[in-house]
Enzyme design. Sequence first.
Site, short mmCIF file in Angstrom:
data_model
loop_
_atom_site.label_atom_id
_atom_site.label_comp_id
_atom_site.label_asym_id
_atom_site.label_seq_id
_atom_site.Cartn_x
_atom_site.Cartn_y
_atom_site.Cartn_z
N TYR A 3 0.81 -1.21 0.00
CA TYR A 3 0.00 0.00 0.00
C TYR A 3 0.85 1.27 0.00
O TYR A 3 0.34 2.35 -0.33
CB TYR A 3 -0.94 0.04 1.21
CG TYR A 3 -1.93 -1.09 1.31
CD1 TYR A 3 -2.10 -2.01 0.26
CD2 TYR A 3 -2.70 -1.25 2.44
CE1 TYR A 3 -3.01 -3.04 0.37
CE2 TYR A 3 -3.62 -2.29 2.56
CZ TYR A 3 -3.76 -3.20 1.52
OH TYR A 3 -4.66 -4.22 1.64
N HIS B 5 0.61 -11.70 1.84
CA HIS B 5 -0.42 -10.98 1.08
C HIS B 5 -1.01 -11.83 -0.05
O HIS B 5 -2.22 -11.81 -0.28
CB HIS B 5 0.19 -9.69 0.53
CG HIS B 5 -0.80 -8.62 0.27
ND1 HIS B 5 -0.49 -7.29 0.32
CD2 HIS B 5 -2.13 -8.65 -0.02
CE1 HIS B 5 -1.55 -6.55 0.05
NE2 HIS B 5 -2.57 -7.37 -0.16
#
Length: 267
Positions: A40, A98
Amino acid sequence: MTRIPNPGFGTFRLKDEVLKESVKSALAAGYRHIDTAQMYGNEAEVGEAIRESAVPREEIFLTTKVWHDRLRPGDLEASVDESLDRLGTSYVDLLLIHWPSPDGEVQMDDYLNALKAVQDAGKATHIGVSNFTRAHIDQAIGILGEGTLLTNQVEVHPYLQNRELVAHCQARGIQVTAYMPLAVGKVMQDETLKAIAADHDANPAQIALAWIQARGLVTIPSSTSAGHIQSNLAAFDITLSDEEMARIAELDRGERIADPDFAPAWD
């Protein structure tokens, strides 16, 4: 089993001052679970927002995730140290893989054992995975054993209900965390959700969130609006009837939003 605070506050696509103000608004509203990730690009701002808030770090359940290009043993541990440095904390409450390694480039045994080593070093209170299929979950449990992985964070919303994967994880003792619960805003235009919302003096987003809670899932909605942040939290006071849950079940159309070219073969 550890209870992941629900709802969490998602930070995907949020940056800079907008991100910081949103996180502080969420914490002020009562959220105690903040979700970020290496990919992010906002871990530093998340850490700053937490430090600038009135909520002590030990009261916050902080999640970050290791990106798929940092899964090799040695590199994974180094990437976690970088994340902790950016976040300004000595540990995260939950550390996730992730995505599974694309095409199995890094063996799951290698990166899950590296993840466990980070936990054993005290840098992650809990560990888990994200975007793992049923086959991946079984393989992961075979490597680490039952009860080691806290959650599998996957896409779940009324148009992708992921029932088989959810049931499989729950049967194996793994909590499911639902991301993109509002289907990037599509739920707001849904006539079924609008009708149910009208009966609860609510909005369609709140109905989607209440539906996720009724299924026993954790979720991490995101917003930059203080009003929406508060209304998303209020959704968890809504109780849906069996008939309403059945109407929402009919909305499932297998519509997957997060499906990059490195995604696994979904099962």
